[in-house]
Write a protein that holds these residues in place. Structure first.
Motif: not given
Length: 76
Positions: A55-76
């Motif tokens: 597991m990788v836990v990312f503590w995000c300071e942004g108000s929103t975020y988006e994740v890409d897996v293999n350059e494809r956007r994942v719905l968050t």
């Protein structure tokens, strides 16, 4: 927009957890992935990463975020 890129260089899937939302995305073995988020406008970005087994836990300071897996956007 801040982008932080990662790679799952293992032979097993791992969980990518984004806090403080507690959202988890399963990252396939060998996949590249990235998180994109707006930098805080009024302070330094203090986002950080915790590494756990499978597991990788990312503590995000942004108000929103988006994740890409293999350059494809994942719905968050």
């Amino acid at each position: 927009m801040v982008t932080v890129s990662f790679a799952n260089a293992t032979e097993k899937p791992l969980d990518f957890q984004v806090e403080p939302w507690a959202a988890i995305e399963v990252i396939p073995a060998g996949a590249a992935f990235a998180i994109h988020y707006p930098a805080p406008p009024d302070r330094d970005d203090t986002s950080f990463v915790e590494i756990h087994e499978a597991m990788v836990v990312f503590w995000c300071e942004g108000s929103t975020y988006e994740v890409d897996v293999n350059e494809r956007r994942v719905l968050t």
